[in-house]
Each structure stands twice: as C-alpha cells, then as structure tokens.
Design an enzyme around this catalytic site. Sequence first.
Site, short mmCIF file in Angstrom:
data_model
loop_
_atom_site.label_atom_id
_atom_site.label_comp_id
_atom_site.label_asym_id
_atom_site.label_seq_id
_atom_site.Cartn_x
_atom_site.Cartn_y
_atom_site.Cartn_z
N HIS A 1 -6.57 1.99 1.84
CA HIS A 1 -6.17 2.76 3.03
C HIS A 1 -7.14 3.92 3.25
CE1 HIS A 1 -2.72 3.69 5.79
NE2 HIS A 1 -3.38 4.84 5.84
N HIS B 1 -8.42 7.26 3.32
CA HIS B 1 -7.88 8.51 2.79
C HIS B 1 -8.97 9.25 2.02
CE1 HIS B 1 -7.83 6.12 -0.90
NE2 HIS B 1 -7.61 7.22 -1.60
N CYS C 1 0.53 3.60 3.35
CA CYS C 1 1.02 3.20 4.67
C CYS C 1 2.39 3.84 4.89
CB CYS C 1 1.13 1.68 4.76
SG CYS C 1 -0.46 0.82 4.86
N HIS D 1 -3.90 1.06 8.36
CA HIS D 1 -4.47 0.62 7.08
C HIS D 1 -5.84 -0.01 7.24
CE1 HIS D 1 -4.19 -0.87 2.88
NE2 HIS D 1 -4.87 -1.91 3.34
N GLN E 1 -9.35 13.06 -0.70
CA GLN E 1 -8.64 13.86 -1.68
C GLN E 1 -9.07 15.32 -1.60
OE1 GLN E 1 -8.16 11.92 -5.67
NE2 GLN E 1 -9.62 10.44 -4.85
N CYS F 1 0.84 -1.20 0.00
CA CYS F 1 0.00 0.00 0.00
C CYS F 1 0.88 1.26 0.00
CB CYS F 1 -0.92 0.00 1.22
SG CYS F 1 -1.88 1.53 1.38
N ASN G 1 -13.89 9.29 -0.94
CA ASN G 1 -14.57 8.16 -1.55
C ASN G 1 -14.23 6.93 -0.72
OD1 ASN G 1 -15.29 9.82 -3.74
ND2 ASN G 1 -13.43 9.29 -4.86
#
Length: 353
Positions: free
Chosen positions: A167, A169, A73, A116, A171, A70, A156
């Site tokens: 993971h 997250h 991470c 994660h 944007q 990933c 999303n």
Amino acid sequence: MKKTSTRLADGRELIYYDLRDDTVRDAVDRRPLEPTVTTSEVRRDPLLGDSVAIASHRQGRTYHPPKDECPLCPSQGERLSEIPDSSYDAVVFENRFPSLAGDSGRCEVVCFTSDHNSSFADLTEEQARLVLDAWTDRTSELSHLPSVEQVFCFENRGAEIGVTLGHPHGQIYAYPFTTPRTALMLRSLATHKEATGGENLFDAVLESELAGERVVLEGEHWVAFVPYAAHWPYEVHLYPKRRVPDLLGLEEEARTEFPKVYLELLRRFDRIFGEGEPVTPYIAAWHQAPFGTLEEFEGVHRDDFALHLELFTIRRTSGKLKFLAGSESGMNVFINDIRPEAAAQRLREVASS
C-alpha cells in the site's frame, strides 16, 4: 485541512487528515487487540559514536500480506484493518511494530491514500499538498515530545528496497538523538563557516548547482538536481530556494508549488528505465534540522541547516540493482556506476507527459 485524532483498540494514536472540513471521523476500532508491547532500546557504539536501535519484537511484523488482507486499506464490513473508517484521504498512526518507542523515540506510519493500487506519483496536487501538511503537522507535534531530538519523514517504495506492505505509505521516525548523517552535515557546516568567515555551506552548494549542468527541474521556489558527488546511480536532491531548517519554515508559496514539482520528479523516476519496466524502487528522505541542542557543532545554529529531500533508487540499469558490497557496507565509501551529469541528463529527457 481537517485533523481528527482518535485511538485504536490497543491504545495507539491514529490521526485522520481530510481535505474537507465537514468530514466526520467517528468509526471505532472493533478489533480485539491487546496493548502493544515493545522491547525497543537504543545502544551507542563506543567506537563509531553512533546509535543502534535494538527492536527484536519487529520479527513478528506483518510481511507481504495478500491484497485483501492489507492492514493499510480502510476497513470494510468485517475485514478490519489499522484504519477503522471505510475511507480516508490521508492518515497517520503509531506503528504497531516500532523501531523506536517510549524514551527511545516514536515511529509512525503515513498512508498517502486509501487506493491500494496507486502510488505517491499518482496523487493529485491537492492530495500531495495534504500529505505535505500532514508531514509538517507531525514534525511539529513530535518535536514537543521530551524524548525527541530529530524528526525524519521518509518513504520506501518497492520490494527491492525491502518494503513489506504494498500500500502507498511512508513512515516518520522521531529519534532521541541527532542522526549520524545529520551530524556529518552539521560538522561540515561548522568547518566551512569557520574557513570562509561565515559563509553557509548549503547556500554555497545550492548556488553552485543552480549554475551547473546537473539541474533536473526548477520552479520558482524549488530546484531539483543530481549532486556533484551522488552516491546512488540515480539520486536527486530537492531544495527550497529560500533556506529553512525544517518543514515548519516553508512559506505558503513554496508549499503551494511543492506538489507540482515533487510529483513531476517522481513521475520522471518511473520513466528512467523505459516503458514496460516495473515501477522504480526508491527511497525519499526529508532532512530536517534537529530540535535539540547543537552545542557540539561550534558556531552552527539551527537556522544554518537547510531543509531538503533526497530521492534515490537502488536500480542502476534495467533489471540490475546497486548492491552495497564491501566498500560501501564495510567502509562507507560509495562507488557510483553512473556519472551524475549523465543521470541528470537522463532525468531531463524523461519529462512526464
């Protein structure tokens, strides 16, 4: 909050946001990366009047990597990722495969936690507040770029949404134009203001929803409700009770209460379809006023806009998704299978423990 800015091996900016003021961030990106090359451009549709980002370089972006590879991470030993340090609280960096770049704007990735296997709903209130502060800081910084007119923070979640990295997250897109969705709101604002002799449409909507049956949860400074004309099966709008145009305008009391209210809302979303179901896929989207001129929206000022977050899932019932078919995709006329009042009732029933 402590903020530390550094550079990745290919020159992209990376920023650590830490809970402790004494945290030192001096890890160096040891990857042999070449400078990023993007082909992003914005083209305007002459018939619809909206803009399309053309970004063919994104075809090569990372797609569902194994957990031990990933890129979000922390780096560990010789396993090197986008984050050079071996741990972090929250971090923001320039997207390696941006939809917008240079004169066409900017795209950033926001990692909510180094864990994660968690999600935003698993964060503590302190961690959620740190993410809010990071969103606010980035909104401020990006608004000063000459090519940026509007800043959009969003998350999303879920493979059903199209997420390619598991993971936790989000944007941030910094657009060089006012987005079509926002332009529609601004036109409605202008029309309502003229028709009512100056009344603010956002204030009117919020007052109506507070008095109605679609409120999901309410705090002293925030209220979450299913809108009267919800587009999606389960859709909730979260507003600060005092109108502000963007995240920068939130007062400390609202910022302090936000983590509790938002985490509760996300946890309820994960309970909509019952125990044993996969996590609910969703999109969480912050709507902020553009930083550019609003001259085309006669009589509307930036402070007339109301900051709010829209949270919705494309799952309509257990095991079934809401697809955008002919009416939605072809004509932008949504058809909702669930009455908004029923959706609000369900979200009230599933209060998290």
